[in-house]
Design a protein around this motif. Sequence first.
Motif, mmCIF file in Angstrom:
data_model
loop_
_atom_site.group_PDB
_atom_site.id
_atom_site.type_symbol
_atom_site.label_atom_id
_atom_site.label_comp_id
_atom_site.label_asym_id
_atom_site.label_seq_id
_atom_site.Cartn_x
_atom_site.Cartn_y
_atom_site.Cartn_z
ATOM 1 N N LEU A 31 0.779 -1.273 -0.110
ATOM 2 C CA LEU A 31 0.061 0.128 0.152
ATOM 3 C C LEU A 31 0.829 1.133 -0.068
ATOM 4 C CD1 LEU A 31 -2.789 1.239 0.467
ATOM 5 C CD2 LEU A 31 -2.442 1.246 3.215
ATOM 6 N N ARG A 32 0.358 2.137 -0.941
ATOM 7 C CA ARG A 32 0.880 3.441 -0.660
ATOM 8 C C ARG A 32 -0.119 4.493 -0.656
ATOM 9 N NH1 ARG A 32 5.493 5.402 -5.402
ATOM 10 N NH2 ARG A 32 3.261 5.303 -6.596
ATOM 11 N N PRO A 33 -0.772 4.827 0.383
ATOM 12 C CA PRO A 33 -1.837 5.750 0.431
ATOM 13 C C PRO A 33 -1.647 6.913 -0.538
ATOM 14 C CG PRO A 33 -1.358 4.923 2.652
ATOM 15 C CD PRO A 33 -0.097 4.642 1.592
ATOM 16 N N PRO A 34 -2.663 7.624 -0.834
ATOM 17 C CA PRO A 34 -2.642 8.799 -1.564
ATOM 18 C C PRO A 34 -1.782 9.933 -0.798
ATOM 19 C CG PRO A 34 -4.914 7.955 -1.806
ATOM 20 C CD PRO A 34 -3.924 6.954 -0.850
ATOM 21 N N GLY A 35 -0.957 10.499 -1.246
ATOM 22 C CA GLY A 35 0.006 11.700 -0.721
ATOM 23 C C GLY A 35 1.222 11.207 0.138
ATOM 24 N N GLU A 36 1.278 9.961 0.047
ATOM 25 C CA GLU A 36 2.659 9.081 0.608
ATOM 26 C C GLU A 36 3.742 8.825 -0.439
ATOM 27 O OE1 GLU A 36 1.991 6.303 3.634
ATOM 28 O OE2 GLU A 36 0.282 7.389 4.709
ATOM 29 N N ASN A 68 -12.396 10.317 -2.780
ATOM 30 C CA ASN A 68 -11.543 11.169 -1.907
ATOM 31 C C ASN A 68 -10.584 10.396 -1.103
ATOM 32 O OD1 ASN A 68 -13.084 9.727 -0.215
ATOM 33 N ND2 ASN A 68 -14.535 11.403 0.496
ATOM 34 N N GLY A 69 -10.326 9.191 -1.190
ATOM 35 C CA GLY A 69 -9.261 8.429 -0.739
ATOM 36 C C GLY A 69 -9.756 8.182 0.806
ATOM 37 N N GLN A 70 -10.968 8.318 1.218
ATOM 38 C CA GLN A 70 -11.281 8.144 2.479
ATOM 39 C C GLN A 70 -11.473 6.634 2.874
ATOM 40 O OE1 GLN A 70 -11.555 10.371 5.220
ATOM 41 N NE2 GLN A 70 -11.829 8.827 6.568
ATOM 42 N N TRP A 71 -11.842 5.769 2.238
ATOM 43 C CA TRP A 71 -12.360 4.558 2.523
ATOM 44 C C TRP A 71 -11.572 3.599 1.333
ATOM 45 C CZ3 TRP A 71 -14.163 3.317 7.125
ATOM 46 C CH2 TRP A 71 -14.954 4.244 7.880
ATOM 47 N N LEU A 72 -11.155 2.609 1.747
ATOM 48 C CA LEU A 72 -10.446 1.598 0.892
ATOM 49 C C LEU A 72 -11.494 0.405 1.187
ATOM 50 C CD1 LEU A 72 -8.707 -0.097 -1.175
ATOM 51 C CD2 LEU A 72 -7.266 -0.541 0.984
ATOM 52 N N TYR A 73 -12.152 -0.087 0.077
ATOM 53 C CA TYR A 73 -13.189 -1.211 -0.042
ATOM 54 C C TYR A 73 -12.576 -2.614 -0.395
ATOM 55 C CZ TYR A 73 -17.175 1.665 1.181
ATOM 56 O OH TYR A 73 -18.017 2.585 1.627
ATOM 57 N N GLY A 74 -12.941 -3.618 0.007
ATOM 58 C CA GLY A 74 -12.557 -5.034 -0.529
ATOM 59 C C GLY A 74 -13.334 -5.887 -0.283
ATOM 60 N N ILE A 75 -13.154 -7.369 -0.938
ATOM 61 C CA ILE A 75 -13.920 -8.356 -0.671
ATOM 62 C C ILE A 75 -12.758 -9.669 0.024
ATOM 63 C CG2 ILE A 75 -15.118 -10.288 -1.723
ATOM 64 C CD1 ILE A 75 -16.777 -7.931 -2.011
ATOM 65 N N LEU A 76 -13.213 -10.090 1.224
ATOM 66 C CA LEU A 76 -12.618 -10.861 1.892
ATOM 67 C C LEU A 76 -13.294 -12.318 1.961
ATOM 68 C CD1 LEU A 76 -10.836 -8.875 4.645
ATOM 69 C CD2 LEU A 76 -10.023 -9.453 2.283
ATOM 70 N N ARG A 96 -9.089 5.749 5.866
ATOM 71 C CA ARG A 96 -7.839 6.250 5.686
ATOM 72 C C ARG A 96 -6.829 6.421 6.804
ATOM 73 N NH1 ARG A 96 -7.664 11.494 1.921
ATOM 74 N NH2 ARG A 96 -8.868 12.120 3.489
ATOM 75 N N ASP A 97 -7.620 7.080 8.010
ATOM 76 C CA ASP A 97 -6.949 7.444 9.163
ATOM 77 C C ASP A 97 -6.287 6.044 9.759
ATOM 78 O OD1 ASP A 97 -7.479 9.872 8.946
ATOM 79 O OD2 ASP A 97 -9.272 9.773 10.023
ATOM 80 N N HIS A 98 -7.078 4.756 9.627
ATOM 81 C CA HIS A 98 -6.724 3.616 10.343
ATOM 82 C C HIS A 98 -5.567 2.847 9.549
ATOM 83 C CE1 HIS A 98 -6.888 -0.398 12.170
ATOM 84 N NE2 HIS A 98 -7.336 -0.848 11.284
ATOM 85 N N LEU A 99 -5.550 3.300 8.140
ATOM 86 C CA LEU A 99 -4.319 2.619 7.277
ATOM 87 C C LEU A 99 -2.868 3.509 7.628
ATOM 88 C CD1 LEU A 99 -6.063 2.611 3.938
ATOM 89 C CD2 LEU A 99 -5.264 0.622 5.405
ATOM 90 N N LYS A 100 -3.142 4.829 8.204
ATOM 91 C CA LYS A 100 -1.997 5.543 8.457
ATOM 92 C C LYS A 100 -1.146 4.846 9.672
ATOM 93 C CE LYS A 100 -3.623 9.994 6.898
ATOM 94 N NZ LYS A 100 -4.074 11.227 7.243
ATOM 95 N N THR A 101 -2.052 4.137 10.477
ATOM 96 C CA THR A 101 -1.346 3.653 11.754
ATOM 97 C C THR A 101 -1.390 2.141 11.884
ATOM 98 O OG1 THR A 101 -3.478 3.794 12.876
ATOM 99 C CG2 THR A 101 -1.819 5.776 13.004
ATOM 100 N N CYS A 102 -2.043 1.604 11.003
ATOM 101 C CA CYS A 102 -2.326 -0.001 11.457
ATOM 102 C C CYS A 102 -1.072 -0.861 10.879
ATOM 103 C CB CYS A 102 -3.551 -0.556 10.993
ATOM 104 S SG CYS A 102 -3.400 -0.513 9.159
ATOM 105 N N GLY A 103 -0.262 -0.408 10.262
ATOM 106 C CA GLY A 103 0.759 -1.230 9.551
ATOM 107 C C GLY A 103 0.388 -2.474 8.910
#
Length: 673
Positions: A216-221, A247-255, A269-276
């Motif tokens: 992952l490389r979030p928008p802006g990183e 707007n990059g706020q949410w990443l959706y997926g199927i698991l 997006r906030d969670h992705l910044k810190t969850c490793g």
Amino acid sequence: MNKRCLFGTVLLMGAIGTFSSPLRPVLAGSPPPLIPREVLFGNPEIAGVSLSPDGQRIAYLAPSGGVLNLWVRDLDGDAPARVLTQQRDRPQRAASWTADGRYLISSRDAEGDENTVLVRIDPKTGEATDLTPAKGVKAILVAGDQDAPSELVVGLNDRDPRFHDLYVIDVNNGQRRLLYRSTDDGRNVSVDWIDGVWQPVLRSQVLPDGGSAWELRPPGEADWRPFLKFNFEDTISGSGPSAFTRNGQWLYGILSTNEEIPRLVRWSRDHLKTCGDTCTPELVYRASAGALGGALSDPDSGRPVALNEVDLRRRLVVLDPSIQPDIDQLKRLAGTNDFGVVDQDLNDRRWLVVVGSDDRGPQYLLWDRDLQQSRRLFSVQPRLDDYTLRPMESLNLQARDGRRLPSYLTRTALGPDQGPRPLVLLVHGGPQARDYWGLNPTHQLLANRGYHVLSVNYRGSTGFGKAHLLAGEGEWYGRMQDDLVDAVRWAIAEGIADPDRIAIMGASYGGYASLAGLTRDPELFAAAIAEVGPSNVRTLLESIPPYWESARVIFERMIGVGSVDLDAISPIRHVDRIQRPLLLVHGANDPRVKLSESETIAEAMVARQLPVDFVVFPDEGHGLSNPRNALALTALVEAFLSEHLGGRAQPFGTVLDQSSMQWRQRALPRSGS
């Protein structure tokens, strides 16, 4: 993809005496009229419809000069539709609009070789311009965005046929710049999502064991970091992130990790910044069936607002209450039939809707959300309305080990009300694919000619849960074939199928299954038809297209390479067991299953004086694109089945002469009647 495998889903898609005399049963009562094959397999009235971003126009395929061409039509006013292309031999492919509606983007290849060229078409003048190399390169359209309407992100394997590098192409002038080189760090990594300013955000790699790793490389990183990792079972089941909202706020997926059926999840997006690399997602929706996919998204935000949940039938799941009134109205319009929103304008006020059933051609509607009104646009196959088609039954059969076998049966109306009839087992390709409920032209053709038709989602098929899919691992020629046999045995036991008049047919893997049926269960099937079917698993693996290289380990693992004797599961090694007639069909330019796969088994059968008809289409690949060729193949199929099972057949007429078909071996009577 404009391919027609007459018998099912595509893969990873001489005068020889016969063993039986023709069967001509006496038909009781007045038989239904013969549906001309042109009605089922000729040019559709209209196809490949795309709604312009402003909701004012549609582009579509329709015949012009007897060949499918691209047309454009205003939805308001009374201006006549205009034809844009002038194909006179090979059909034009469908097109989609650029985000500003200025151009249409279509594609072509060289007679089925799958080296796709992207083509820009001006909807005002019809002028066509190639945007990607014209020969020897496979182009893949990766991304477009409404904020950059004059640009497209395209994958090209021009540097190395195994790998697709990403380029940004200026639609106006065709100039391109390199965005991402797939093997820069020594790994074959594919980009899975790109944001609106063309920054690759998600990328993945298939691991040596068939699992997958995501970065992952979030928008802006600036830097990539490990994100998710899946084992083989979850990778082949489709687990993974899919897309960010605009707007990059949410990443959706199927698991489907740790569960049998899929679920829709999202990460903030906030969670992705810190969850490793331990990012636990939020559950959005847990499916109750084995397949889950997007049905409708908000064009402004990109968030999903409706899902498709599919088992034997499809069910629409609404996520956003604001669209519920629209869905309720469309459900009332569709009745017991399926419907789907296939396109929408950028303002989300007009929806292009298709309504489909099992016994009528698809109908296109324009739904106005502001007025809450529908407007019928056209029927795809209006000539079918002149005939009574047969319903498709949804069945849950059972394999010998107790596994559920979701299946579909179409019964013929010919013959007595009671008693067994000839049956055709129609096997889908893939094999990681599936059959669906709905209008199936092959089912309808065969039922009209006097056969019951059975399609089985054998183990290894997708869409019925992880366990059903994984049960096919290493089971080519084994339990996957057992499932087909078990379904036929059921039909015999139920008094549906005449045990002496059963045929097996299919394309791609379905063609392989047909060859396996003749060699593994030679007394069960009276005849077989194999289109683009591999006869030798070893040579199939040696010749797969180079651009499949990244997924080779998954393909090999499902076949069972390393644990299964490849010769033992190759029909070519068991030709001496064949007792019944075979019709072989192949496109000369097939890049997936080489022509030699049919040539070798035809040669082996001729050497043993076994009955084989073998035809080649020199201008086709893995499936038939040209309706003229599809009609010729349909004529051969019904003549072959009539000869060996005893149903009806429309005479050949001039249909074979109008195609490109070449006979390699011939056992059928030349009249075809």
